[in-house]
Design a protein around this motif. Structure first.
Motif, short mmCIF file in Angstrom:
data_model
loop_
_atom_site.label_atom_id
_atom_site.label_comp_id
_atom_site.label_asym_id
_atom_site.label_seq_id
_atom_site.Cartn_x
_atom_site.Cartn_y
_atom_site.Cartn_z
N ASN A 69 0.79 -1.14 -0.02
CA ASN A 69 0.01 0.17 -0.01
C ASN A 69 1.03 1.18 0.05
N GLU A 70 0.47 2.21 -0.60
CA GLU A 70 1.36 3.59 -0.90
C GLU A 70 0.70 4.69 -0.13
N ILE A 71 -0.49 4.30 0.68
CA ILE A 71 -1.28 5.55 1.35
C ILE A 71 -1.13 5.52 2.90
N GLU A 72 -0.39 6.43 3.38
CA GLU A 72 -0.31 6.45 4.60
C GLU A 72 -1.59 6.74 5.50
N VAL A 73 -1.70 6.71 6.81
CA VAL A 73 -2.95 6.68 7.72
C VAL A 73 -2.53 7.65 8.66
N ASP A 74 -3.63 8.13 9.48
CA ASP A 74 -3.42 8.93 10.60
C ASP A 74 -3.80 8.19 11.87
N ALA A 75 -3.48 8.81 12.97
CA ALA A 75 -3.98 8.15 14.42
C ALA A 75 -5.50 7.77 14.43
N GLU A 76 -6.22 8.55 14.02
CA GLU A 76 -7.83 8.29 13.86
C GLU A 76 -8.10 7.26 13.10
N ASN A 77 -7.57 6.81 12.09
CA ASN A 77 -7.59 5.72 11.23
C ASN A 77 -7.29 4.53 12.12
N ARG A 78 -6.07 4.49 12.36
CA ARG A 78 -5.73 3.24 13.40
C ARG A 78 -6.44 3.18 14.56
N ARG A 79 -7.06 4.24 15.40
CA ARG A 79 -8.05 4.07 16.42
C ARG A 79 -9.25 3.16 15.92
N ALA A 80 -9.65 3.62 14.75
CA ALA A 80 -10.98 3.04 14.42
C ALA A 80 -10.55 1.64 14.17
N TRP A 81 -9.36 1.14 13.48
CA TRP A 81 -9.00 -0.14 13.16
C TRP A 81 -8.95 -0.83 14.36
N ILE A 82 -8.13 -0.39 15.19
CA ILE A 82 -8.05 -1.05 16.70
C ILE A 82 -9.74 -1.45 16.99
N ALA A 83 -10.46 -0.67 17.00
CA ALA A 83 -11.77 -0.72 17.70
C ALA A 83 -12.57 -1.85 16.78
N GLU A 84 -12.38 -1.75 15.39
CA GLU A 84 -12.88 -2.52 14.28
C GLU A 84 -12.30 -4.16 14.65
N ARG A 85 -11.10 -4.16 14.90
CA ARG A 85 -10.47 -5.51 14.87
C ARG A 85 -10.97 -6.36 15.96
N GLN A 86 -10.86 -5.48 17.44
CA GLN A 86 -11.15 -6.05 18.51
C GLN A 86 -12.62 -6.33 18.67
#
Length: 167
Positions: free
Chosen positions: A29-46
């Motif tokens: 992937n060549e698209i960087e993410v921000d912390a809000e994206n990763r917070r949402a990913w953490i919540a989604e995964r868990q």
């Protein structure tokens, strides 16, 4: 120390993820993410019941590991695909292997049957790590990806997590 990720780990996970995007072929992937994206990913995964582990040193996550669905169809629900990333300044000392071992245990506890590793075929270090943990080569998909102006080959490795004959 390996522990479950928390929302406040999002900044550190973002840094690790974006470094891999910019500098490696570990993430295609060549698209960087921000912390809000990763917070949402953490919540989604868990929230979906999948583990998201971090390696913590001095109060900060320096690596993370997770697994999720291998493919979205019902027939694959006992198979998971994993990922493990360690901060560039902390890649020695076996952190990746220890997080992989913890993921494998979580997958077994979760009743999964197969863990899949999809790895850049040129990443010999990751492939050797998987082999040491018992993963078997099951396929090579030439030129299925691209990054940094070149084609990438995908190596597929699997680990049987149990010996049941029927699902």
């Amino acid at each position: 120390m390996i522990r479950d990720a928390r929302p406040e780990d999002a900044e550190a996970i973002t840094e690790i993820y974006n470094d891999a995007v910019r500098n490696t072929t570990a993430i295609w992937n060549e698209i960087e993410v921000d912390a809000e994206n990763r917070r949402a990913w953490i919540a989604e995964r868990q929230g979906a019941g999948y583990p998201l582990l971090v390696w913590e040193e001095d109060g900060r996550a320096v690596g993370y590991a997770s697994f999720g669905p291998f493919r979205p169809h019902d027939g694959y629900h006992l198979s998971v695909e994993h990922s493990v990333y360690v901060h560039r300044d902390h890649r020695s000392g076996g952190k990746g292997a220890k997080m992989m071992e913890a993921l494998i245990e979580r997958a077994k506890e979760g009743g999964f049957h197969v863990m899949v590793g999809a790895i850049d075929a040129a990443n010999s270090g990751s492939i050797r790590l998987h082999e040491r943990l018992g993963f078997a080569h099951v396929g090579l998909m030439p030129q299925v990806g691209k990054k940094f102006g070149r084609w990438l080959d995908l190596a597929l490795l699997t680990l049987l997590l149990d010996d049941r004959e029927r699902p």
